[in-house]
Design a protein around this motif. Structure first.
Motif, PDB file in Angstrom:
ATOM      1  N   ALA A  14       0.544  -0.714   0.535  1.00 61.36           N
ATOM      2  CA  ALA A  14       0.371   0.186  -0.058  1.00 61.36           C
ATOM      3  C   ALA A  14       0.853   1.499  -0.198  1.00 61.36           C
ATOM      4  O   ALA A  14       1.701   1.427   0.731  1.00 61.36           O
ATOM      5  N   GLY A  15       0.425   1.998  -1.154  1.00 57.42           N
ATOM      6  CA  GLY A  15       1.358   3.346  -1.083  1.00 57.42           C
ATOM      7  C   GLY A  15       2.262   3.483  -1.964  1.00 57.42           C
ATOM      8  O   GLY A  15       2.692   4.646  -2.558  1.00 57.42           O
ATOM      9  N   GLY A  16       2.531   2.300  -3.433  1.00 57.73           N
ATOM     10  CA  GLY A  16       3.694   2.076  -3.707  1.00 57.73           C
ATOM     11  C   GLY A  16       2.707   2.637  -4.926  1.00 57.73           C
ATOM     12  O   GLY A  16       1.188   3.115  -4.945  1.00 57.73           O
ATOM     13  N   ASN A  83      -0.658   5.373  -8.436  1.00 57.06           N
ATOM     14  CA  ASN A  83      -0.179   5.608  -6.779  1.00 57.06           C
ATOM     15  C   ASN A  83      -0.634   6.053  -6.072  1.00 57.06           C
ATOM     16  O   ASN A  83      -1.923   5.455  -6.513  1.00 57.06           O
ATOM     17  N   SER A  84      -0.072   6.003  -5.181  1.00 58.52           N
ATOM     18  CA  SER A  84      -0.827   5.910  -4.246  1.00 58.52           C
ATOM     19  C   SER A  84      -1.684   4.144  -3.509  1.00 58.52           C
ATOM     20  O   SER A  84      -2.620   4.558  -3.499  1.00 58.52           O
ATOM     21  N   LEU A  85      -1.090   3.594  -4.422  1.00 60.80           N
ATOM     22  CA  LEU A  85      -1.873   2.224  -4.079  1.00 60.80           C
ATOM     23  C   LEU A  85      -3.091   1.804  -2.630  1.00 60.80           C
ATOM     24  O   LEU A  85      -2.124   1.629  -2.515  1.00 60.80           O
ATOM     25  N   LYS A  86      -3.694   1.160  -3.865  1.00 58.29           N
ATOM     26  CA  LYS A  86      -4.689   0.985  -1.838  1.00 58.29           C
ATOM     27  C   LYS A  86      -4.670  -0.380  -2.032  1.00 58.29           C
ATOM     28  O   LYS A  86      -4.685  -1.063  -3.030  1.00 58.29           O
ATOM     29  N   PRO A  87      -5.562  -1.400  -0.501  1.00 55.39           N
ATOM     30  CA  PRO A  87      -5.636  -2.425  -1.364  1.00 55.39           C
ATOM     31  C   PRO A  87      -6.811  -3.272  -1.643  1.00 55.39           C
ATOM     32  O   PRO A  87      -7.028  -3.989  -2.790  1.00 55.39           O
ATOM     33  N   GLU A  88      -7.519  -2.428  -1.594  1.00 56.49           N
ATOM     34  CA  GLU A  88      -9.111  -1.970  -2.629  1.00 56.49           C
ATOM     35  C   GLU A  88      -8.554  -1.721  -4.209  1.00 56.49           C
ATOM     36  O   GLU A  88      -9.727  -2.149  -4.417  1.00 56.49           O
TER      37      GLU A  88
END
Length: 125
Positions: A14-16, A83-88
């Protein structure tokens, strides 16, 4: 006939960030409406981002401000910078090409004739 091949998926925390690519062959990319869709396990496919040209771009509310769609017509390649990837955001991501019709239908799956095979994106917490 258009062939679409996605690449660039993977596993990130997450955040990657990840950058997806969709290479098109068989026709000019600029002739079509190009989109990214995604499908999470157990859910339906949803539109993520769509582009007709640089002046006509739209995003799903869930990814606005984090994802950027772009295309390189010379390279016949569609991109999705995430960017700022989330588990969802975990899902199989597909690129799609369709005719340019009404803008309100931009995320209707039925409007897209050509689909890639998908690339998996997995985001861990």
């Amino acid at each position: 006939q258009v062939q679409l091949v996605e690449s660039g998926g993977g596993s990130v925390q997450a955040g990657g960030s990840l950058r997806l690519s969709c290479k098109a062959s068989g026709s000019r990319l600029s002739s079509y409406r190009m989109s990214w869709f995604r499908q999470a396990p157990g859910k339906g496919r949803e539109g993520v981002a769509v582009i007709d040209d640089e002046s006509k771009i739209s995003y799903a509310d869930s990814v606005k401000g984090r994802f950027t769609i772009s295309q390189d017509n010379a390279e016949a390649t569609l991109y999705l910078q995430m960017n700022s990837l989330k588990p969802e955001d975990t899902a199989m991501y597909y690129c799609a090409a369709g005719d340019r019709g009404f803008w309100y239908a931009r995320f209707w799956e039925s409007k897209y004739k050509y689909w890639g095979q998908g690339t998996q994106v997995t985001v861990s917490a």
